[in-house]
Motif scaffolding. Structure first.
Motif, PDB file in Angstrom:
ATOM      1  N   GLN A  33      -9.106   4.112   1.346  1.00  0.00           N
ATOM      2  CA  GLN A  33      -9.557   5.625   1.433  1.00  0.00           C
ATOM      3  C   GLN A  33     -10.520   5.632   2.624  1.00  0.00           C
ATOM      4  O   GLN A  33     -11.589   5.638   1.885  1.00  0.00           O
ATOM      5  CB  GLN A  33     -10.096   5.874  -0.096  1.00  0.00           C
ATOM      6  N   PRO A  71       0.010   6.765  -8.999  1.00  0.00           N
ATOM      7  CA  PRO A  71      -0.436   6.278  -7.711  1.00  0.00           C
ATOM      8  C   PRO A  71      -0.664   7.523  -6.569  1.00  0.00           C
ATOM      9  O   PRO A  71      -0.255   8.605  -6.861  1.00  0.00           O
ATOM     10  CB  PRO A  71       0.941   5.636  -6.961  1.00  0.00           C
ATOM     11  N   TYR A  72      -1.522   6.860  -5.884  1.00  0.00           N
ATOM     12  CA  TYR A  72      -2.058   7.924  -4.771  1.00  0.00           C
ATOM     13  C   TYR A  72      -1.909   7.309  -3.392  1.00  0.00           C
ATOM     14  O   TYR A  72      -2.156   6.197  -3.371  1.00  0.00           O
ATOM     15  CB  TYR A  72      -3.414   8.436  -5.080  1.00  0.00           C
ATOM     16  N   GLU A 126      -7.944  -0.489  -6.673  1.00  0.00           N
ATOM     17  CA  GLU A 126      -7.898  -1.051  -5.295  1.00  0.00           C
ATOM     18  C   GLU A 126      -7.287  -0.103  -4.233  1.00  0.00           C
ATOM     19  O   GLU A 126      -5.960   0.362  -4.748  1.00  0.00           O
ATOM     20  CB  GLU A 126      -7.367  -2.393  -5.043  1.00  0.00           C
ATOM     21  N   SER A 127      -7.974   0.671  -3.484  1.00  0.00           N
ATOM     22  CA  SER A 127      -7.230   1.883  -2.686  1.00  0.00           C
ATOM     23  C   SER A 127      -7.841   1.921  -1.340  1.00  0.00           C
ATOM     24  O   SER A 127      -9.196   1.612  -1.267  1.00  0.00           O
ATOM     25  CB  SER A 127      -7.277   3.073  -3.364  1.00  0.00           C
ATOM     26  N   CYS A 166       0.993  -1.125   0.034  1.00  0.00           N
ATOM     27  CA  CYS A 166       0.008  -0.005  -0.104  1.00  0.00           C
ATOM     28  C   CYS A 166       0.988   1.282   0.229  1.00  0.00           C
ATOM     29  O   CYS A 166       2.033   1.176   0.745  1.00  0.00           O
ATOM     30  CB  CYS A 166      -0.978  -0.099   1.222  1.00  0.00           C
ATOM     31  N   PRO A 226      -1.496  -1.154 -10.547  1.00  0.00           N
ATOM     32  CA  PRO A 226      -2.542  -1.332  -9.624  1.00  0.00           C
ATOM     33  C   PRO A 226      -2.738  -2.887  -9.497  1.00  0.00           C
ATOM     34  O   PRO A 226      -2.496  -3.575 -10.343  1.00  0.00           O
ATOM     35  CB  PRO A 226      -3.685  -0.565 -10.003  1.00  0.00           C
ATOM     36  N   ASP A 253      -3.228   3.889  -2.402  1.00  0.00           N
ATOM     37  CA  ASP A 253      -3.400   2.465  -3.329  1.00  0.00           C
ATOM     38  C   ASP A 253      -2.571   1.519  -3.194  1.00  0.00           C
ATOM     39  O   ASP A 253      -1.620   1.314  -2.617  1.00  0.00           O
ATOM     40  CB  ASP A 253      -2.799   3.257  -4.868  1.00  0.00           C
ATOM     41  N   TRP A 254      -3.321   0.280  -3.440  1.00  0.00           N
ATOM     42  CA  TRP A 254      -2.534  -1.104  -3.533  1.00  0.00           C
ATOM     43  C   TRP A 254      -1.668  -1.237  -4.679  1.00  0.00           C
ATOM     44  O   TRP A 254      -2.592  -1.420  -5.870  1.00  0.00           O
ATOM     45  CB  TRP A 254      -3.362  -2.234  -3.197  1.00  0.00           C
ATOM     46  N   ARG A 269     -10.720   3.415  -5.558  1.00  0.00           N
ATOM     47  CA  ARG A 269     -10.608   4.981  -6.133  1.00  0.00           C
ATOM     48  C   ARG A 269     -10.726   5.036  -7.445  1.00  0.00           C
ATOM     49  O   ARG A 269     -10.344   4.146  -8.304  1.00  0.00           O
ATOM     50  CB  ARG A 269      -9.214   5.398  -5.530  1.00  0.00           C
TER      51      ARG A 269
END
Length: 184
Positions: A168, A87-88, A165-166, A59, A113, A91-92, A174
């Motif tokens: 948040q 990426p943020y 997948e993220s 992550c 991702p 994020d996975w 996301r």
């Protein structure tokens, strides 16, 4: 090693006893050259070797000065991510990499991702400033969202999205791309 090789070659060069009616294995008149390539045993050889390519799944914990940190331990630079994806935090990712001895960052070969999918015709549930929620389950931020020029996401808009997948807050996905569905 050379001693064993010399003995083996000497064995094949010997002539059999002519009284026994055997022929020699290698004619004396022919010159035979044997090319020997060194075989290194991996316990003692210290020469150059290919870096071991590894995969890490983790992550994104932070992004600082173009360096993406995964699980607070590993980091790489943004210049290696797959095109169209930035990426943020949360994020996975799946990162294929190798580590150079003494380097502060890993050398990422590919970054993508961990999971992504396309979701069609979903409704924007809420918009609060630069952040929002789609279908009550997908987070988005205008800071990292691709959408058509001139379009401003509004509550109740029907959109098609690409999601990753993220983690948040209370959302597990996301949106990275959003396209409004006109005439729905």
């Amino acid at each position: 090693m050379w001693r064993r090789l010399s003995r083996a070659l000497a064995f094949f060069r010997k002539r059999a006893d002519p009284d026994e009616g055997h022929e020699r294995l290698l004619p004396e008149s022919e010159s035979h050259h044997v090319q020997v390539e060194p075989i290194y045993d991996h316990f003692n050889y210290t020469g150059p070797s290919e870096p071991e390519i590894k995969v890490i799944i983790g992550c994104v914990t932070s992004i600082v000065d173009g360096a993406v940190y995964i699980n607070r331990e590993n980091s790489f630079y943004l210049d290696t991510v797959c095109e169209g994806f930035v990426p943020y935090t949360g994020d996975w990712l799946e990162v294929m990499y190798y580590a150079e001895p003494g380097a502060a960052h890993i050398k990422a070969l590919s970054v993508k991702p961990l999971n992504s999918r396309r979701v069609d015709q979903v409704k924007i549930s809420s918009v609060h400033g630069r952040h929002g929620v789609i279908d009550s389950s997908i987070f988005f931020t205008l800071d990292s969202l691709q959408f058509p020029a001139g379009y401003v996401p509004q509550r109740c808009d029907i959109v098609n999205v690409v999601i990753v997948e993220s983690t948040q807050s209370c959302y597990l996905w996301r949106a990275i791309s959003m396209t409004p569905v006109y005439g729905y």
